[in-house]
Design a protein around this motif. Structure first.
Motif, mmCIF file in Angstrom:
data_model
loop_
_atom_site.group_PDB
_atom_site.id
_atom_site.type_symbol
_atom_site.label_atom_id
_atom_site.label_comp_id
_atom_site.label_asym_id
_atom_site.label_seq_id
_atom_site.Cartn_x
_atom_site.Cartn_y
_atom_site.Cartn_z
ATOM 1 N N ASP A 255 0.858 -1.186 0.000
ATOM 2 C CA ASP A 255 0.000 0.000 0.000
ATOM 3 C C ASP A 255 0.893 1.235 0.000
ATOM 4 O O ASP A 255 1.269 1.757 1.050
ATOM 5 C CB ASP A 255 -0.914 -0.011 1.224
ATOM 6 N N ILE A 256 1.241 1.685 -1.188
ATOM 7 C CA ILE A 256 2.189 2.801 -1.307
ATOM 8 C C ILE A 256 1.554 4.140 -0.941
ATOM 9 O O ILE A 256 2.251 5.157 -0.846
ATOM 10 C CB ILE A 256 2.769 2.873 -2.737
ATOM 11 N N GLU A 257 0.242 4.142 -0.726
ATOM 12 C CA GLU A 257 -0.438 5.377 -0.338
ATOM 13 C C GLU A 257 -0.635 5.470 1.178
ATOM 14 O O GLU A 257 -1.232 6.427 1.674
ATOM 15 C CB GLU A 257 -1.787 5.470 -1.048
ATOM 16 N N ASP A 258 -0.146 4.478 1.903
ATOM 17 C CA ASP A 258 -0.277 4.466 3.360
ATOM 18 C C ASP A 258 0.712 5.468 3.964
ATOM 19 O O ASP A 258 1.920 5.217 4.030
ATOM 20 C CB ASP A 258 -0.006 3.056 3.891
ATOM 21 N N GLU A 259 0.209 6.603 4.412
ATOM 22 C CA GLU A 259 1.071 7.668 4.929
ATOM 23 C C GLU A 259 1.673 7.329 6.285
ATOM 24 O O GLU A 259 2.631 7.978 6.727
ATOM 25 C CB GLU A 259 0.276 8.975 5.021
ATOM 26 N N SER A 260 1.130 6.313 6.950
ATOM 27 C CA SER A 260 1.674 5.930 8.252
ATOM 28 C C SER A 260 2.930 5.072 8.122
ATOM 29 O O SER A 260 3.669 4.892 9.090
ATOM 30 C CB SER A 260 0.622 5.171 9.066
ATOM 31 N N LYS A 261 3.171 4.555 6.926
ATOM 32 C CA LYS A 261 4.338 3.696 6.709
ATOM 33 C C LYS A 261 5.599 4.548 6.591
ATOM 34 O O LYS A 261 5.647 5.507 5.825
ATOM 35 C CB LYS A 261 4.160 2.868 5.438
#
Length: 663
Positions: A255-261
């Motif tokens: 999930d490249i849109e996961d800003e928490s990563k």
């Protein structure tokens, strides 16, 4: 008696206590990693069946007949003697315990079988030593660890036989089991070594000596296992139980849109998944993966076995920081002193030979894919020649950089319909980049178009609307670019109505069939080899056998090992040619990679021998006059390799053969 009971109690508590403490730590390490957990035991019935076939049946181990038989003898023989060893431990603590008093008949049968099985272990180890000291295969680890394990186990089995021999020779006591006739092999030991002639006192002394040797070695082995490569004795069965049940697999979607990563891919040990860690624990270091790896076989620094070993060593070395939750202090996997270098990481063609042959079902490519993903997305590190390839795919939706609006130029004058014109069709033919732009690939596409027309297939292509399938970008670690192209294709597919997606490229076939479903796009996807076979069975194509001389078939990795398609191409060739069909030594599931997979088609091959040249030599050695593939990339690589040999051998795609043989 009391002293022996006390000594044995202390020894057993200490050894088993230490063992369980080490195992608990290993389990804690596995539970402390941050990677997505994929240890979900679905399809329970199938998994139990797999345990019986792969673990108890030793099916994967027996792929090598001699070594497999030796391992099977060791495996079952060692298991067979353990109940007796357990009984001896109990008797050491509780002297009056006598297992034979409960079910004497069954007990006698067990001891008889265990005595023979123990001897089979020695036969297995004799071959193991012969293999290590005489045959000495290059991929086999010949280290202290393996030699210690052989020593441990041999001492356990030999002392088992000597204990039995002394028990046979001892006078039977009232109320105790009579061992006189239940040890056929140990009876020979008794006669050969004169044990049956010893006095009662010497028999008791001899028994006690071998008793302590036997139990002491078992407890030493128990202590040694958690820190050795024979940790696989504990981890192999659960690793097989949780293995991927289907041959087909997809790269894990990020999930490249996961800003928490804070990070993507595999950068340090804390990024492992639990399945990754179990893989590391389960590795036997047998070297079968290295033996069949085309990169290792052509002099590249990549060894799947060493990658797993080095990851495991790094995990254990830095496990303290992982357990203490000091994850910010954990060093990256790729660092200056690391054995995992750029040359190692990028040498892989993702052919899956390693995974296919692994006896404990390890998935080596999961590590490589995630490592590449981290290097590209987080470190911006990748082979310099891939920069142009990435730019080409981003700007023109193909790795060569040809103008995307020329994607259908290969079929000018052939009256090949576009989906934009038809809107609805039975078969959406996904031509692919190689089939649209590469000169060799375009000839294969033209042959395919003629076959479809002969069979009266209702089909259409996307033409300029088609994007690269995303396979090359994903396997090169550029997950962002791959997902962009995949989503664009999925959006295009959604505009039209069709029943089946057809593709002649195994890479297109694999990614659309197995990875597009993660993006909400599940379709009936078929490769041309299977589809042509279907058309013949339905009577829509008539085959006139060609006289092509001696012919061999080269298995594409992404058609064979990735999707288990081996038979359909061979059925087609048998129907369409009248010449002799021969198989190369490396064929089927052991086929040798052409060298183009894993985005290697667009990377320089500067280390060792070229893989396609090595495969070409294997073609020459088969005596074939024609080599057939079912992949446009393979066709290019084989052609270039054959040219290097100077031999006059034709390279054909299966579509070209079918085009010539049908009307």
């Amino acid at each position: 008696m009391i002293l022996k009971s006390l000594v044995m109690s202390i020894a057993l508590i200490a050894a088993f206590g230490y063992f369980f403490k080490k195992v608990k730590r290993l389990h804690s390490v596995m539970m402390s990693v941050d990677g997505s957990s994929n240890l979900a035991p679905d399809r329970l019935g199938e998994r139990i069946k797999v345990l019986f076939i792969d673990v108890l049946g030793q099916s994967n181990v027996r792929r090598k007949p001699a070594a497999g038989l030796a391992h099977t003898l060791i495996f079952f023989g060692f298991l067979a003697i353990q109940p007796h060893s357990l009984e001896l431990m109990i008797k050491g603590v509780i002297p009056f315990f006598e297992a034979g008093n409960f079910l004497p008949g069954l007990y006698a049968v067990y001891l008889y079988a265990a005595d023979i099985s123990g001897f089979f272990v020695l036969i297995g180890f004799a071959y193991a030593l012969y293999r290590r000291l005489v045959i000495r295969p290059s991929y086999l680890t010949l280290g202290r660890d393996a030699n210690l394990i052989i020593l441990f186990t041999s001492v356990i089995v030999l002392s088992f036989h000597f204990i039995n021999a002394f028990q046979m020779a001892m006078p039977a006591q009232t109320g105790h089991f009579n061992y006189i006739s239940v040890f056929p092999v140990s009876g020979v030991f008794a006669r050969v070594f004169g044990i049956d002639t010893l006095s009662s006192t010497n028999l008791m002394i001899g028994y006690e000596i071998f008793y302590y040797i036997h139990i002491g070695t078992i407890l030493g082995f128990l202590i040694y296992i958690p820190g050795s490569k024979h940790l696989h004795l504990l981890a192999a069965a659960p690793n097989v139980f949780f293995k991927r049940l289907d041959i087909e697999k997809a790269i894990m979607k990020t999930d490249i849109e996961d800003e928490s990563k804070e990070t993507f891919g595999l950068g340090k040990i804390s990024d492992f998944s639990r399945r990754n860690v179990l893989n590391l624990y389960a590795c036997t270091e047998c070297g079968r993966c290295e033996e069949l790896c085309p990169a290792s076989g052509t002099g590249k620094p990549l060894s799947p076995k060493k990658i797993i070993h080095d990851f495991k060593q790094d995990l254990l070395d830095q496990s303290g920081m992982l357990l203490d939750n000091h994850k910010n202090e954990i060093l990256p996997l790729m660092r200056e002193e690391s054995k995992l270098t750029d040359d190692v990481l990028w040498a892989c063609t993702t052919c899956r030979s390693c995974e296919n042959v692994c006896p404990v079902s390890n998935e080596h490519l999961d590590f490589i894919f995630e490592m590449r993903k981290h290097q590209v997305l987080m470190e911006a590190k990748f082979p310099p020649e891939m920069q142009e390839t990435f730019n080409n795919m981003e700007n023109q939706a193909n790795p060569w950089g040809f103008a995307s609006d020329t994607r259908a130029d290969w079929c000018k004058g052939m009256d090949v319909p576009l989906m934009a014109e038809k809107l609805q069709t039975d078969v959406l033919w996904f031509v692919g980049c190689a089939g649209s732009f590469d000169d060799r690939g375009k000839k294969i596409s033209q042959a395919t178009a003629r076959i479809l027309k002969k069979a009266g297939v209702d089909f259409a292509i996307l033409g300029p609307e088609e994007n690269c399938n995303g396979d090359m970008a994903r396997r090169a670690g550029n997950e962002y670019l791959a997902q962009m192209m995949i989503r664009q294709n999925v959006e295009t597919f959604a505009q039209y109505k069709f029943k089946t997606i057809l593709t002649g490229c195994p890479h297109c076939y694999n990614v659309i069939k197995n990875e597009y479903p993660d993006f909400g796009a599940a379709y009936d996807v078929v490769h041309t080899a299977d589809y042509f076979d279907r058309l013949i069975k339905e009577g829509r194509l008539t085959v006139n056998a060609l006289n092509s001389g001696i012919m061999t078939f080269h298995d594409s990795c992404y058609l064979g090992r990735w999707n288990n398609i081996y038979d359909a191409p061979r059925r087609l060739l048998k129907k369409s040619v009248s010449g002799q069909m021969v198989e190369m030594d490396r064929s089927g599931s052991k086929g040798f990679c052409c060298g183009a997979g894993g985005a290697r088609m667009f990377m320089e091959e500067t280390l060792g021998k070229r893989m396609n040249n090595e495969r070409a030599i294997q073609v020459v050695e088969s005596g074939a006059q024609t080599v057939v593939s079912a992949c446009p990339f393979c066709a290019v690589m084989l052609h270039d390799g054959i040219m290097e040999t100077g031999k006059e051998i034709r390279v054909k795609d299966i579509a070209e053969i079918m085009d010539e043989a049908t009307n």
